[in-house]
Design a protein around this motif. Structure first.
Motif, short mmCIF file in Angstrom:
data_model
loop_
_atom_site.label_atom_id
_atom_site.label_comp_id
_atom_site.label_asym_id
_atom_site.label_seq_id
_atom_site.Cartn_x
_atom_site.Cartn_y
_atom_site.Cartn_z
N LYS A 1 0.85 -1.19 0.00
CA LYS A 1 0.00 0.00 0.00
C LYS A 1 0.88 1.24 0.00
CE LYS A 1 -3.90 2.26 2.32
NZ LYS A 1 -4.90 2.16 3.40
N ASP A 2 0.63 2.13 -0.95
CA ASP A 2 1.36 3.40 -1.05
C ASP A 2 0.38 4.55 -0.88
OD1 ASP A 2 3.77 2.08 -1.72
OD2 ASP A 2 3.10 1.89 -3.79
N LYS A 3 0.73 5.49 -0.02
CA LYS A 3 -0.11 6.67 0.17
C LYS A 3 0.40 7.82 -0.69
CE LYS A 3 -2.27 5.72 4.59
NZ LYS A 3 -2.64 6.28 5.92
N PRO A 4 -0.44 8.82 -0.95
CA PRO A 4 -0.09 9.85 -1.94
C PRO A 4 0.82 10.94 -1.41
CG PRO A 4 -2.28 10.26 -1.06
CD PRO A 4 -1.83 8.97 -0.46
N ILE A 5 1.37 11.67 -2.37
CA ILE A 5 2.10 12.91 -2.11
C ILE A 5 1.47 13.98 -2.99
CG2 ILE A 5 4.32 14.11 -2.31
CD1 ILE A 5 5.69 11.41 -1.90
N LEU A 6 1.04 15.08 -2.39
CA LEU A 6 0.39 16.14 -3.14
C LEU A 6 1.43 17.09 -3.74
CD1 LEU A 6 -2.53 17.11 -0.73
CD2 LEU A 6 -2.58 15.51 -2.65
N THR A 7 1.11 17.63 -4.90
CA THR A 7 2.00 18.63 -5.49
C THR A 7 2.12 19.86 -4.60
OG1 THR A 7 0.14 19.54 -6.75
CG2 THR A 7 1.50 17.89 -7.85
#
Length: 964
Positions: free
Chosen positions: A231-237
């Protein structure tokens, strides 16, 4: 059946040259594991290393191979096999990151030598699993023609072999750039578990993974079951300085939730009291945030002429993912059993599921009557939310209507509808089985195998929070009140939840790929030569590939409330929603192949030749789409002394066009690229293709802040591409310095009739610089200069030619402080030229990409490298790892220099091995100095090449494992 052709005859001459010693060829496998790998066992057994079908007791006659072991994979810090392979110096731009600025959509690819047919696709790299084919990938907007590495459960993978050499004669089509062979876990007794957690020091991008492998050996059988979870969680711009705001400076007010309105009739209108130019194309107006629209003649008080800096709005920060979330579940099972002393059976089954999504900014609406991107809309004077109409108290004589043949335009960020979200659910199924064994033939022992497989990839995807143009037109138009269920729409100020729900649309689609494969191989020693046995391998393969794409039928239907081309309107639209349209695609191909390979020792233990070996291979492939062709490969390995190996290859390649390249229906898309005509004809007097583009034209003002509206399509008239690969190198292992080795290998690959498409920037540059027929692929709006369609179709270009040098320096030694290992692995890209025919006649058009990064997601540095230094002492271990990506050019711009800087990443890891349960714990930090990717103007608005770098930053992790 005649299998000879001119290429085969040319190869015959090449063989003669090789035999004469004019070229040197493949020989020893370069086992280029990263430092810290477990030393190989001293047990000698017959093996097959990728690059040859011949089983042997050493790998010294095989081509240059990089091997990544189970320990290498663990210590890499990578969360997937794709992430690991993409860090190899020989890897070019490859699909990664799952961000919103590309076409990954959760998939992962490996693109060796930059030879992928499209950005990051890797369709000239053959990916195998235990020497057998894998099914092609699927995608959000149609299926793929390359392997998606994220369809492989993490727990099934024990090692990886990478052959950076053409191998079509040995493995068949798609092996022009090289071969990646994924090795599955070996049989064992017990339970192995591993868990890993990591996250960035910025507080995001967390990753979780777990593997549980159960093995059981019986008397004559073995069972392996592997369970995997990632499971990978996001990174926002918005969470990184580099990606927060586009490098492209704002020169005019952009689209925002307050809108930009061009409303003919308001300019210099005495009733409303507007000034000259108010709400015109040169002075669009915006809604005053938080204002209430006044009644009657006061309505215009709620609007102002848009201007910078007050009306600047950063769409990039509206929740866009730099790296999107992903979740993968996988199970792999294998059963092997001895049928007899000479025959074994192996059966395999696999299921993998990936759920991923990419969050985009809300729809950037751009509609109008005879203006705007989507045209044919009308807003009558009686519309409920027309602030300049009768419903707002304006007398009929003064009320304004905005007709379909009037040049009114509304641009607005639809925050009320919500952020667009593309969601994928990908399921992979695979069943396979076969027999292998030994037999005695012609007085010698031979090994054989027969293997069959079926595999399928299927995706169900959604594009959420789009806008239904047809319902929007109805809600703005005169027929809403008389239409059951219609909700009148307010585009002039804020929308209600009911209005947003009425026009919100979720597009749903599915596509799938399938593979059926049957193969049979035999290998053994034919007879004895003075220098050793002449070993051969031969085989047959029958394969069928199928694919189908079923887009959302409503998205592809013509609208009923907007004038369509069939209605003959000059302001017609054929778009029903904001989702991109495309035609359904369905296709398949079938082929039969036969091959033979030989390893021939010529000399052994004579003066100036400790050994001299040649290898030969030939394959004939017969496709039902493009017919048949033969490919040949020859190699020579010469050891003047034991310490030095001189090697080289000549190999032919063959790749038939894929189902996607042949049959892909017209697909609407948005290209990232730079329009050379920005500023109009007056600002570009030396560019003939810019004639007629209005002065002041600004690409950023059209089609989603400067993205280029376009269409991609297949080509049923494609023919197969062929390739010629040459390599030559030397491997040195000096006996006076045990543990020291150096390999240096030069390569040159030429792809003839290469199947490719020019980038949007290339097409626009040719049109601008040459005009005439080069502009046939570019359609502009005559009044604004905006690009309304750019056609990008695959074709057989004249040639792709690339060359470079790979080298690996390794030194392993021990002393009182422990065992040390150092590795330096580099790749130099000397040239990467694409030669296209000149449609206007004259000399071909040559595009040299080596050292350049001036196109989106296409960074070609001359130099890339990896280095590592590891230490082991008893139960303790530590590893330093460095990675270098050289500088490239950038687009000439006014914001920064025209260069993308070099970068060097540093990683550290330390671990401890416990006495019980083979348990271990490791703690590591990747990118310890928190280096951001080098800024790239060509890759605005995200400002870096997501297929070459990542914006994750400093990343820490802990990994634990044990065996029971």
């Amino acid at each position: 059946m005649t299998v000879l052709n001119p290429r085969a005859l040319r190869a015959g001459a090449a063989y003669a040259a090789l035999m004469a010693g004019m070229i040197t060829a493949p020989a020893m496998a370069q086992v280029s594991t990263s430092a810290g790998a477990v030393p190989p066992s001293d047990v000698v057994e017959e093996i097959i290393v990728v690059g040859s079908r011949i089983q042997r007791k050493d790998a010294d006659s095989v081509g240059v191979v990089t091997t990544l072991t189970e320990q290498d994979i663990k210590q890499s810090g990578a969360g997937s096999v794709g992430e690991l392979l993409q860090k190899l110096p020989s890897a070019g731009v490859s699909l990664s990151s799952n961000g919103t600025q590309g076409t990954s959509y959760g998939a992962s690819s490996i693109n060796l030598r930059y030879l992928g047919g499209a950005e990051g696709s890797g369709n000239r790299v053959l990916v195998l699993v235990d020497g057998h084919r894998w099914v092609d990938g699927v995608g959000q907007r149609g299926f793929r023609d390359f392997v998606d590495l994220n369809t492989m459960p993490l727990g099934m993978i024990e090692g990886v072999e990478v052959l950076k050499d053409g191998a079509s004669a040995i493995y068949g089509a798609d092996a022009i750039a090289g071969v990646v062979n994924i090795k599955t876990a070996r049989d064992f007794d017990g339970l192995k578990v591993q868990a890993k957690y990591g996250g960035t020091t910025h507080g995001d991008g967390q990753t979780y993974s777990g593997v549980a492998n159960f093995g059981k050996r019986f008397d004559k059988s073995a069972l392996l079951v592997s369970l995997s979870y990632v499971k990978d969680k996001p990174i926002l711009t918005s969470s990184r300085d580099l990606t927060r705001v586009t490098l492209v400076p704002a020169t005019a007010p952009g689209t925002s939730p307050n809108g930009l309105f061009i409303l003919p009739g308001l300019s210099n209108n005495a009733y409303f009291g507007t000034a000259s130019g108010f709400a015109s194309s040169s002075a669009p107006v915006a809604f005053n945030a938080g204002a209430t629209i006044g009644a009657g003649g006061l309505a215009d008080n709620a609007f102002h002429t848009a201007a910078l800096p007050g009306d600047y709005y950063n769409t990039q920060a509206q929740g866009i993912y730099s790296t999107g979330p992903s979740e993968r579940y996988g199970v792999y099972a294998r059963w092997t059993t001895d049928i007899s002393d000479k025959v074994r059976f192996k059966g395999e089954a696999l299921f993998n599921q990936r759920k991923s999504d990419q969050l985009f900014s809300p729809v950037l609406l751009d509609i109008g009557g005879s203006a705007g991107t989507i045209r044919g809309f009308a807003i009558p004077a009686s519309q409920a939310y027309n602030p300049f109409g009768t419903a707002n108290g304006v007398p009929t004589a003064n009320a304004l209507a905005f007709a379909a043949n009037s040049a009114w335009r509304i641009r607005k960020v639809m925050t009320d509808v919500g952020n667009r979200d593309n969601v994928q659910d990908v399921k992979t199924y695979r069943v396979a089985g076969g027999f292998d064994g030994e037999l005695n033939l012609l007085g010698r022992d031979w090994k054989w195998d027969v293997y069959a497989l079926y595999s399928k990839n299927k995706i169900d995807s959604e594009a959420r929070n789009g806008v239904n143009y047809d319902k929007l037109a109805l809600g703005l138009g005169p027929n809403c009140a008389s239409t059951a269920g219609c909700v009148a729409i307010n585009l002039f100020s804020g929308m209600t939840a009911e209005q947003a729900a009425y026009i919100r649309y979720t597009a749903r689609e599915t596509n799938e790929t399938e593979i059926y494969d049957l193969s049979a191989n035999i290998t053994g020693e034919l007879f004895q030569l003075p220098a050793g046995p002449l070993s051969i391998a031969a085989g047959y393969e029958h394969r069928k590939n199928k694919a189908s794409d079923t887009p959302d039928p409503y998205v592809n239907a013509l609208p009923t409330n907007i004038p369509t081309p069939a209605a003959g309107s000059a302001y017609a639209s054929n778009t029903t929603t904001t989702a991109q349209t495309r035609s359904a695609t369905k296709g398949q191909y079938t082929l039969d192949e036969i091959y033979a390979e030989a390893a021939i020792p010529l000399l052994k233990d004579v003066p100036l030749a400790k050994s001299l070996d040649i290898s030969l291979a030939a394959r004939y492939s017969d496709y039902d789409t493009v017919g048949g062709d033969s490919t040949l490969k020859a190699g020579l390995g010469w050891r003047p002394i034991q310490d030095i190996l001189v090697r080289g290859t000549y190999a032919q390649g063959f790749r038939a066009p894929s189902i996607l390249e042949l049959y892909q229906g017209g697909r609407q898309t948005s290209f990232q690229g730079t329009d050379p005509c920005n500023g109009g004809a007056s600002a570009n007097p030396n560019l003939p293709g810019c004639v007629g583009v209005p002065t002041g034209y600004n690409q950023a003002n059209y089609n989603l802040n400067g993205l280029i509206a376009g269409t991609i399509a297949g080509n049923t008239k494609l023919k197969a591409e062929t390739a010629d690969t040459y390599s030559a190198g030397v491997a040195i292992k000096p006996r006076f310095a045990p543990g020291l080795s150096l390999t240096v290998d030069w390569y040159q690959i030429t792809v003839h009739d290469a199947i490719a498409s020019q980038s949007a920037t290339q097409i626009l540059s040719l049109c601008a610089q040459r005009g005439g027929i080069f502009c046939d692929l570019v359609t502009r709006d005559a009044s604004t200069g905006a690009i309304t369609n750019l056609l990008q179709g695959v074709q057989n270009l004249a040639e792709i030619k690339t060359s470079g040098v790979d080298s690996t320096l390794r030194y392993e030694f021990s002393n009182d402080l422990g065992r040390f290992a150092a590795v330096l692995d580099t790749s130099y890209l000397e040239s990467f030229k694409t030669t296209s025919p000149n449609a206007a006649g004259g000399a071909p058009i040559v595009d040299e990409r080596a050292g350049k990064g001036d196109q989106p997601r296409a960074t070609y540095p001359h130099w890339k490298g990896q280095a590592s230094f590891s230490w082991t002492d008893g139960q303790w271990n530590a590893l330093w790892r460095g990675r270098y990506i050289g500088s490239t050019t950038d687009v000439v711009n006014t914001v920064k220099d025209a260069k993308t800087k070099a970068i060097f990443y540093n990683d550290l890891e330390g671990g401890y091995q416990f006495d019980k349960r083979d348990a271990s714990i490791s703690v590591g930090v990747s990118n310890i100095f928190d280096k951001a990717p080098p800024a790239s103007y060509a890759n605005a608005p995200i400002n870096y090449d997501i297929y070459t770098y990542d914006a994750r930053g400093r990343f820490g992790y802990v990994r634990v494992s044990a065996k029971f």
